[in-house]
Design a protein around this motif. Structure first.
Motif, PDB file in Angstrom:
ATOM      1  N   GLU A 217       0.811  -1.222   0.000  1.00 58.08           N
ATOM      2  CA  GLU A 217       0.000   0.000   0.000  1.00 58.08           C
ATOM      3  C   GLU A 217       0.841   1.268   0.000  1.00 58.08           C
ATOM      4  O   GLU A 217       0.308   2.378   0.091  1.00 58.08           O
ATOM      5  N   GLY A 218       2.161   1.120  -0.076  1.00 55.96           N
ATOM      6  CA  GLY A 218       3.033   2.274  -0.237  1.00 55.96           C
ATOM      7  C   GLY A 218       3.369   3.029   1.028  1.00 55.96           C
ATOM      8  O   GLY A 218       3.878   4.154   0.967  1.00 55.96           O
ATOM      9  N   TYR A 219       3.144   2.440   2.192  1.00 54.86           N
ATOM     10  CA  TYR A 219       3.450   3.136   3.445  1.00 54.86           C
ATOM     11  C   TYR A 219       4.954   3.168   3.733  1.00 54.86           C
ATOM     12  O   TYR A 219       5.442   4.114   4.368  1.00 54.86           O
ATOM     13  N   ALA A 220       5.689   2.160   3.309  1.00 55.99           N
ATOM     14  CA  ALA A 220       7.125   2.097   3.594  1.00 55.99           C
ATOM     15  C   ALA A 220       7.789   1.132   2.627  1.00 55.99           C
ATOM     16  O   ALA A 220       7.123   0.286   2.001  1.00 55.99           O
ATOM     17  N   SER A 221       9.106   1.222   2.525  1.00 49.83           N
ATOM     18  CA  SER A 221       9.863   0.314   1.671  1.00 49.83           C
ATOM     19  C   SER A 221      10.095  -1.015   2.384  1.00 49.83           C
ATOM     20  O   SER A 221       9.961  -1.114   3.612  1.00 49.83           O
ATOM     21  N   VAL A 222      10.477  -2.037   1.605  1.00 50.15           N
ATOM     22  CA  VAL A 222      10.839  -3.323   2.193  1.00 50.15           C
ATOM     23  C   VAL A 222      11.963  -3.136   3.210  1.00 50.15           C
ATOM     24  O   VAL A 222      11.917  -3.664   4.330  1.00 50.15           O
ATOM     25  N   GLY A 289      12.007  -4.976  -3.928  1.00 46.11           N
ATOM     26  CA  GLY A 289      12.391  -4.380  -2.654  1.00 46.11           C
ATOM     27  C   GLY A 289      13.519  -5.132  -1.989  1.00 46.11           C
ATOM     28  O   GLY A 289      14.440  -4.518  -1.411  1.00 46.11           O
ATOM     29  N   MET A 290      13.495  -6.475  -2.056  1.00 48.01           N
ATOM     30  CA  MET A 290      14.581  -7.254  -1.467  1.00 48.01           C
ATOM     31  C   MET A 290      15.864  -7.099  -2.267  1.00 48.01           C
ATOM     32  O   MET A 290      16.964  -7.059  -1.691  1.00 48.01           O
ATOM     33  N   ALA A 291      15.748  -7.009  -3.575  1.00 49.28           N
ATOM     34  CA  ALA A 291      16.946  -6.801  -4.397  1.00 49.28           C
ATOM     35  C   ALA A 291      17.624  -5.483  -4.025  1.00 49.28           C
ATOM     36  O   ALA A 291      18.852  -5.399  -3.914  1.00 49.28           O
ATOM     37  N   GLU A 292      16.814  -4.454  -3.799  1.00 53.63           N
ATOM     38  CA  GLU A 292      17.353  -3.159  -3.394  1.00 53.63           C
ATOM     39  C   GLU A 292      17.960  -3.234  -1.991  1.00 53.63           C
ATOM     40  O   GLU A 292      19.040  -2.702  -1.736  1.00 53.63           O
ATOM     41  N   ALA A 293      17.268  -3.921  -1.080  1.00 55.28           N
ATOM     42  CA  ALA A 293      17.727  -3.983   0.317  1.00 55.28           C
ATOM     43  C   ALA A 293      19.007  -4.796   0.466  1.00 55.28           C
ATOM     44  O   ALA A 293      19.869  -4.473   1.289  1.00 55.28           O
ATOM     45  N   THR A 294      19.146  -5.864  -0.321  1.00 55.10           N
ATOM     46  CA  THR A 294      20.313  -6.751  -0.176  1.00 55.10           C
ATOM     47  C   THR A 294      21.492  -6.332  -1.040  1.00 55.10           C
ATOM     48  O   THR A 294      22.584  -6.893  -0.902  1.00 55.10           O
ATOM     49  N   ARG A 295      21.277  -5.396  -1.945  1.00 57.51           N
ATOM     50  CA  ARG A 295      22.364  -4.798  -2.734  1.00 57.51           C
ATOM     51  C   ARG A 295      23.247  -5.844  -3.417  1.00 57.51           C
ATOM     52  O   ARG A 295      24.480  -5.779  -3.372  1.00 57.51           O
ATOM     53  N   LYS A 297      23.914  -8.974  -2.707  1.00 56.04           N
ATOM     54  CA  LYS A 297      24.575 -10.017  -1.924  1.00 56.04           C
ATOM     55  C   LYS A 297      23.973 -11.376  -2.242  1.00 56.04           C
ATOM     56  O   LYS A 297      22.758 -11.501  -2.421  1.00 56.04           O
ATOM     57  N   SER A 298      24.811 -12.405  -2.291  1.00 50.78           N
ATOM     58  CA  SER A 298      24.358 -13.758  -2.597  1.00 50.78           C
ATOM     59  C   SER A 298      23.690 -14.388  -1.380  1.00 50.78           C
ATOM     60  O   SER A 298      23.810 -13.885  -0.251  1.00 50.78           O
ATOM     61  N   TYR A 299      23.021 -15.532  -1.613  1.00 46.47           N
ATOM     62  CA  TYR A 299      22.436 -16.280  -0.500  1.00 46.47           C
ATOM     63  C   TYR A 299      23.493 -16.646   0.526  1.00 46.47           C
ATOM     64  O   TYR A 299      23.295 -16.476   1.744  1.00 46.47           O
ATOM     65  N   ALA A 300      24.638 -17.148   0.061  1.00 49.54           N
ATOM     66  CA  ALA A 300      25.696 -17.564   0.985  1.00 49.54           C
ATOM     67  C   ALA A 300      26.194 -16.387   1.811  1.00 49.54           C
ATOM     68  O   ALA A 300      26.439 -16.517   3.021  1.00 49.54           O
ATOM     69  N   GLU A 301      26.341 -15.228   1.193  1.00 52.76           N
ATOM     70  CA  GLU A 301      26.799 -14.036   1.923  1.00 52.76           C
ATOM     71  C   GLU A 301      25.774 -13.598   2.963  1.00 52.76           C
ATOM     72  O   GLU A 301      26.127 -13.263   4.102  1.00 52.76           O
ATOM     73  N   LEU A 302      24.504 -13.595   2.573  1.00 53.24           N
ATOM     74  CA  LEU A 302      23.450 -13.171   3.508  1.00 53.24           C
ATOM     75  C   LEU A 302      23.318 -14.152   4.666  1.00 53.24           C
ATOM     76  O   LEU A 302      23.140 -13.742   5.821  1.00 53.24           O
ATOM     77  N   ALA A 303      23.409 -15.454   4.371  1.00 53.57           N
ATOM     78  CA  ALA A 303      23.301 -16.458   5.433  1.00 53.57           C
ATOM     79  C   ALA A 303      24.461 -16.331   6.408  1.00 53.57           C
ATOM     80  O   ALA A 303      24.272 -16.414   7.636  1.00 53.57           O
ATOM     81  N   ALA A 304      25.665 -16.120   5.889  1.00 57.00           N
ATOM     82  CA  ALA A 304      26.836 -15.968   6.758  1.00 57.00           C
ATOM     83  C   ALA A 304      26.713 -14.711   7.619  1.00 57.00           C
ATOM     84  O   ALA A 304      27.049 -14.720   8.815  1.00 57.00           O
TER      85      ALA A 304
END
Length: 321
Positions: A217-222, A289-295, A297-304
């Protein structure tokens, strides 16, 4: 040689350990296999997929530093064996951890193979994130030994395991299951009755529904919705549950005072909560939104990164017990 390098060098299966079978080498199954092996148990993983061994190895490498930091790494950890068939994995196992996809028919087929080859006294613990154990027990020869034992992800890191019995689960099986996980350093909660999604995923889904609504609904970003949790609510949730938080909000009068002063306002917030639909537009907003938030980073990088940041929180919570 530091403890982690010693563990890597000493990983072996000597056949003289309590045996655990894990069915499935996906994210949850590989995480369970790593946890059990690094706890010093003999682990056999049943998964015919060609990438199964690599998935278990990757989970093992992520789990090593986490379990060492939390004081859970066995002095002589084991190397999981990955094999293509269920029969070979469950033979002689005292605990069988099923971590197959959320497909009831698939699980029933696997259970038939388990019962044809396993010790009838073995616990069959399903990692199902939402299926009720009574549905899982249908058609089994020994349904009294089946329980749902749902972990938080990743199983090698997060302490909680939800224990749920079905209509035919014996009290002895529930007690044995709780003792097994607690003996490995896990925290357990036992549901008083079955419900779809158990506790963790119902609570998680309720929060995420509103999080999706606020984004759609556009109240905030991911990113800002997530930051509201990590920088606002999350630290308190690590030490206080939602009931205790509102109990403290009531001051000296506790929950009664909170309900008297803020109960009506809270009911109005409940009435205004959203009911989003995961249509194409909403899916696109979440993915972008997640692509923007994670910039990137790969799955392995985020999990670590997740593991690295969660470990001190768990360690601090454990020290304060």
């Amino acid at each position: 040689m530091n403890p982690i390098d010693r563990a890597r060098a000493g990983l072996a299966t000597d056949g003289a350990r309590p045996a655990v079978a894990v069915l499935g080498a996906g994210t949850i199954g590989a995480g369970w296999a790593a946890f059990f092996a690094l706890s010093g148990l003999e682990v056999r993983v049943a998964d015919p997929a060609p990438q199964a061994k690599a998935q278990v190895q990757a989970a093992l490498e992520r789990a090593l530093p986490a379990m060492h930091a939390l004081g859970l790494l066995a002095a002589n950890p084991a190397m999981p064996q990955v094999m293509p068939d269920i029969a070979g994995a469950v033979a002689g196992a005292g605990h069988i951890q099923e971590a197959l996809p959320e497909n009831l028919e698939l699980k029933h087929r696997a259970y038939r193979e388990v019962e044809a080859a396993a010790d009838p006294r073995a616990i069959l613990a399903s990692s199902s994130s939402g299926l009720q154990p009574s549905a899982l027990q249908a058609g089994m020869r020994h349904p009294e030994r089946l329980v749902v034992a749902h972990p938080n992800n990743p199983p090698y890191l997060m302490p909680l395991v939800e224990i749920v019995g079905g209509r035919l689960t014996s009290g002895q099986a529930l007690a044995e299951t709780e003792a097994f996980y607690q003996g490995l350093g896990k925290k357990t909660v036992r549901l008083r009755k079955e419900v779809t999604g158990h506790l963790v995923n119902r609570l998680q889904a309720a929060l995420w529904r509103e999080a999706v609504h606020l984004v759609a609904e556009g109240y905030a970003s991911v990113a800002d919705v997530d930051r509201t949790i990590t920088e606002g609510l999350g630290a308190r949730w690590a030490v206080c549950g939602p009931h205790e938080i509102f109990h403290l909000s009531g001051g000296p009068e506790g929950m009664a005072g909170f309900l008297d002063r803020l109960g009506p306002a809270l009911e109005s917030w409940w009435a205004d909560l959203g009911s989003p639909v995961l249509d194409a537009r909403t899916r696109a907003l979440l993915v972008e939104g997640m692509a923007e938030a994670t910039r990137g980073k790969s799955y392995a990088e985020l999990a670590a990164e997740r593991d690295r940041r969660v470990i001190p929180v768990l360690a601090a919570s454990k020290a304060g017990e």
